[in-house]
Motif scaffolding. Structure first.
Motif, PDB file in Angstrom:
ATOM      1  N   HIS A   1      -1.590  12.194  -6.370  1.00  0.00           N
ATOM      2  CA  HIS A   1      -2.142  11.045  -4.817  1.00  0.00           C
ATOM      3  C   HIS A   1      -3.626  11.224  -6.009  1.00  0.00           C
ATOM      4  O   HIS A   1      -4.985  10.133  -5.969  1.00  0.00           O
ATOM      5  CB  HIS A   1      -2.776  11.513  -3.536  1.00  0.00           C
ATOM      6  CG  HIS A   1      -1.086  11.240  -3.409  1.00  0.00           C
ATOM      7  ND1 HIS A   1       0.101  12.049  -1.943  1.00  0.00           N
ATOM      8  CD2 HIS A   1       0.037  10.148  -3.439  1.00  0.00           C
ATOM      9  CE1 HIS A   1       0.862  11.105  -1.781  1.00  0.00           C
ATOM     10  NE2 HIS A   1       1.022  10.702  -2.331  1.00  0.00           N
TER      11      HIS A   1
ATOM     12  N   SER B   1      -1.370  10.703   8.634  1.00  0.00           N
ATOM     13  CA  SER B   1      -1.096   9.666   7.247  1.00  0.00           C
ATOM     14  C   SER B   1      -2.188   8.931   7.238  1.00  0.00           C
ATOM     15  O   SER B   1      -2.968   9.114   8.156  1.00  0.00           O
ATOM     16  CB  SER B   1       0.126   9.300   7.704  1.00  0.00           C
ATOM     17  OG  SER B   1       1.148  10.167   8.503  1.00  0.00           O
ATOM     18  N   TYR B   2      -2.304   9.085   6.282  1.00  0.00           N
ATOM     19  CA  TYR B   2      -3.559   7.707   5.279  1.00  0.00           C
ATOM     20  C   TYR B   2      -3.107   6.780   4.170  1.00  0.00           C
ATOM     21  O   TYR B   2      -1.460   7.728   3.578  1.00  0.00           O
ATOM     22  CB  TYR B   2      -4.496   8.469   5.217  1.00  0.00           C
ATOM     23  CG  TYR B   2      -3.936   8.696   4.085  1.00  0.00           C
ATOM     24  CD1 TYR B   2      -4.500   9.033   2.010  1.00  0.00           C
ATOM     25  CD2 TYR B   2      -3.735  11.092   3.943  1.00  0.00           C
ATOM     26  CE1 TYR B   2      -4.111  10.050   1.460  1.00  0.00           C
ATOM     27  CE2 TYR B   2      -3.996  11.844   2.824  1.00  0.00           C
ATOM     28  CZ  TYR B   2      -4.148  11.659   1.235  1.00  0.00           C
ATOM     29  OH  TYR B   2      -3.619  11.653   0.817  1.00  0.00           O
ATOM     30  N   ASN B   3      -3.410   5.953   4.281  1.00  0.00           N
ATOM     31  CA  ASN B   3      -2.816   4.592   3.357  1.00  0.00           C
ATOM     32  C   ASN B   3      -3.562   4.485   1.865  1.00  0.00           C
ATOM     33  O   ASN B   3      -4.800   4.587   2.206  1.00  0.00           O
ATOM     34  CB  ASN B   3      -3.052   3.836   4.181  1.00  0.00           C
ATOM     35  CG  ASN B   3      -1.874   3.306   5.070  1.00  0.00           C
ATOM     36  OD1 ASN B   3      -1.023   3.601   4.718  1.00  0.00           O
ATOM     37  ND2 ASN B   3      -2.159   3.055   5.781  1.00  0.00           N
ATOM     38  N   LEU B   4      -2.921   4.414   0.333  1.00  0.00           N
ATOM     39  CA  LEU B   4      -3.451   4.014  -0.374  1.00  0.00           C
ATOM     40  C   LEU B   4      -4.228   2.748  -0.621  1.00  0.00           C
ATOM     41  O   LEU B   4      -2.814   1.726  -0.692  1.00  0.00           O
ATOM     42  CB  LEU B   4      -3.711   4.724  -1.241  1.00  0.00           C
ATOM     43  CG  LEU B   4      -3.776   6.764  -0.970  1.00  0.00           C
ATOM     44  CD1 LEU B   4      -3.722   8.104  -2.125  1.00  0.00           C
ATOM     45  CD2 LEU B   4      -5.178   6.532  -0.949  1.00  0.00           C
TER      46      LEU B   4
ATOM     47  N   THR C   1       1.720   5.058   1.616  1.00  0.00           N
ATOM     48  CA  THR C   1       1.258   5.588   3.100  1.00  0.00           C
ATOM     49  C   THR C   1       1.676   7.351   2.421  1.00  0.00           C
ATOM     50  O   THR C   1       2.735   7.180   2.224  1.00  0.00           O
ATOM     51  CB  THR C   1       2.536   5.550   3.953  1.00  0.00           C
ATOM     52  OG1 THR C   1       1.754   4.331   4.557  1.00  0.00           O
ATOM     53  CG2 THR C   1       1.864   6.034   5.545  1.00  0.00           C
TER      54      THR C   1
ATOM     55  N   PRO D   1      -8.996   5.136  -0.550  1.00  0.00           N
ATOM     56  CA  PRO D   1      -7.639   5.043   0.330  1.00  0.00           C
ATOM     57  C   PRO D   1      -8.282   3.156   0.992  1.00  0.00           C
ATOM     58  O   PRO D   1      -9.199   2.596   0.699  1.00  0.00           O
ATOM     59  CB  PRO D   1      -9.186   6.029   1.266  1.00  0.00           C
ATOM     60  CG  PRO D   1     -10.061   6.702   0.435  1.00  0.00           C
ATOM     61  CD  PRO D   1      -9.700   5.805  -1.128  1.00  0.00           C
TER      62      PRO D   1
ATOM     63  N   MET E   1       0.799   4.231  12.444  1.00  0.00           N
ATOM     64  CA  MET E   1       1.034   5.548  11.761  1.00  0.00           C
ATOM     65  C   MET E   1       0.793   6.957  12.885  1.00  0.00           C
ATOM     66  O   MET E   1       0.538   6.310  13.450  1.00  0.00           O
ATOM     67  CB  MET E   1      -0.696   5.459  11.185  1.00  0.00           C
ATOM     68  CG  MET E   1      -1.059   4.250  10.646  1.00  0.00           C
ATOM     69  SD  MET E   1      -0.767   4.646   8.821  1.00  0.00           S
ATOM     70  CE  MET E   1      -1.050   5.761   8.131  1.00  0.00           C
TER      71      MET E   1
ATOM     72  N   THR F   1       2.213  10.543   4.028  1.00  0.00           N
ATOM     73  CA  THR F   1       2.564  11.322   5.273  1.00  0.00           C
ATOM     74  C   THR F   1       2.705  13.275   5.132  1.00  0.00           C
ATOM     75  O   THR F   1       2.450  13.197   3.717  1.00  0.00           O
ATOM     76  CB  THR F   1       3.822  11.015   5.622  1.00  0.00           C
ATOM     77  OG1 THR F   1       4.750  11.551   4.849  1.00  0.00           O
ATOM     78  CG2 THR F   1       3.988   9.693   5.991  1.00  0.00           C
TER      79      THR F   1
ATOM     80  N   TYR G   1       1.089  -0.776  -0.553  1.00  0.00           N
ATOM     81  CA  TYR G   1      -0.600  -0.407   0.084  1.00  0.00           C
ATOM     82  C   TYR G   1       1.166   1.167   0.073  1.00  0.00           C
ATOM     83  O   TYR G   1       2.004   1.425  -0.120  1.00  0.00           O
ATOM     84  CB  TYR G   1      -0.934   0.053   1.200  1.00  0.00           C
ATOM     85  CG  TYR G   1      -0.287  -0.234   2.543  1.00  0.00           C
ATOM     86  CD1 TYR G   1       0.221   1.222   2.859  1.00  0.00           C
ATOM     87  CD2 TYR G   1      -0.118  -1.379   3.214  1.00  0.00           C
ATOM     88  CE1 TYR G   1       1.083   1.073   4.185  1.00  0.00           C
ATOM     89  CE2 TYR G   1       0.500  -1.403   4.603  1.00  0.00           C
ATOM     90  CZ  TYR G   1       0.687  -0.755   4.941  1.00  0.00           C
ATOM     91  OH  TYR G   1       1.433  -1.146   6.566  1.00  0.00           O
TER      92      TYR G   1
ATOM     93  N   ARG H   1      -9.062   0.685   3.955  1.00  0.00           N
ATOM     94  CA  ARG H   1     -10.973   1.056   5.123  1.00  0.00           C
ATOM     95  C   ARG H   1     -10.024   0.194   5.568  1.00  0.00           C
ATOM     96  O   ARG H   1     -10.280  -0.430   6.885  1.00  0.00           O
ATOM     97  CB  ARG H   1     -11.969   1.109   4.425  1.00  0.00           C
ATOM     98  CG  ARG H   1     -11.895   2.189   3.602  1.00  0.00           C
ATOM     99  CD  ARG H   1     -11.663   3.246   4.282  1.00  0.00           C
ATOM    100  NE  ARG H   1     -12.365   4.583   2.939  1.00  0.00           N
ATOM    101  CZ  ARG H   1     -12.232   6.314   3.575  1.00  0.00           C
ATOM    102  NH1 ARG H   1     -11.159   6.124   4.710  1.00  0.00           N
ATOM    103  NH2 ARG H   1     -12.376   6.741   2.635  1.00  0.00           N
TER     104      ARG H   1
ATOM    105  N   GLU I   1       0.843  10.784  12.825  1.00  0.00           N
ATOM    106  CA  GLU I   1      -0.815  11.399  13.043  1.00  0.00           C
ATOM    107  C   GLU I   1      -0.693  12.609  11.815  1.00  0.00           C
ATOM    108  O   GLU I   1      -0.112  12.737  11.114  1.00  0.00           O
ATOM    109  CB  GLU I   1       0.102  12.817  13.840  1.00  0.00           C
ATOM    110  CG  GLU I   1      -1.788  13.387  14.148  1.00  0.00           C
ATOM    111  CD  GLU I   1      -1.843  14.778  15.275  1.00  0.00           C
ATOM    112  OE1 GLU I   1      -3.158  15.362  15.217  1.00  0.00           O
ATOM    113  OE2 GLU I   1      -0.818  14.533  16.199  1.00  0.00           O
TER     114      GLU I   1
END
Length: 234
Positions: free
Chosen positions: A77, A102-105, A64, A88, A98, A66, A62, A90, A100
């Motif tokens: 993105h 940050s998220y993943n695809l 990430t 995303p 992780m 940041t 995946y 889920r 603060e």
């Protein structure tokens, strides 16, 4: 029109070709060679021999995003998400740490779809199973030799493969690297990773509460993923 060779059809090579085409449009001819049988490099996706729609990621699992890089890479993105190449993450990934903000695809069609997207958008002529062995400078142009087939000439050569492979190249290219630079490059170390992909019959249920999991108490296994669940397709 300049003829440019990019060696390596992974993320770096494909994105390099995409950006060159975007900036210079029709002012160059782009060619990409890779020694493998397909695109991806460290972002490879393998297909089941019995069902090409069944895939498993053997490289990156995946992406990430940041806070440090979110704004800098936002256009990339956003484009990948808008085209449905990324979405995303889920699903539950046990043991994930992780920072603060940050998220993943994840990639519905496998992580190599990102590389294939950039290759397609670049308009480059892509050739596989072309293993570069020698690079020589002849009359102002680069003659590139491979394990099989005739040498070809290019105005510019961009190398995107791992450092150890670059240091193995023969010909004039080896003379252009200063001894101090070579010593620095030789200090680059790589940590080996082995990936195993297993394909199950349709309808097989793996009864665990997670889609992927980091393993901390095993000397060999570091990460397990159920790709259908990871991609939110179950």
């Amino acid at each position: 029109m300049s003829r440019i060779l990019i060696v390596g059809a992974g993320l770096t090579g494909s994105l390099c070709a995409y950006l060159l085409r975007k900036e210079l449009a029709n002012k160059l001819q782009l060619v990409i060679w890779d020694k493998a049988r397909g695109a991806g490099g460290r972002m490879s996706t393998s297909r089941s021999p019995s069902d090409p729609n069944c895939t498993v990621d053997l490289g990156a699992q995946y992406i990430t995003v940041t806070p440090d890089y979110a704004e800098k890479h936002k256009t990339f993105h956003d484009e990948l998400v808008a085209k449905g190449i990324c979405k995303p993450l889920r699903a539950a990934v046990e043991g994930m740490v992780m920072t603060e903000g940050s998220y993943n695809l994840v990639t519905p069609q496998g992580v190599s779809s990102i590389v294939k997207h950039y290759l397609s958008q670049s308009g480059a002529d892509v050739f596989y199973e072309r293993h570069v062995t020698h690079i020589n400078l002849l009359e102002g142009r680069w003659q590139v030799c491979r394990k099989s087939g005739s040498p070809e000439n290019f105005d510019i050569v961009v190398l995107t493969m791992p450092v150890p492979q670059i240091l193995q190249l023969q010909g004039d290219i080896s003379k252009l690297i200063k001894e101090s630079q070579r010593q620095q490059l030789e200090t680059v170390s790589y940590s080996s990773r082995y990936a195993l992909g297993l394909f199950y019959e349709t309808g097989t249920q793996i009864d665990v509460p997670w889609a992927a999991k980091y393993i901390n108490d095993n000397p060999c296994i570091r990460f397990i993923s159920i790709d259908n669940k990871k991609r939110n397709s179950l």
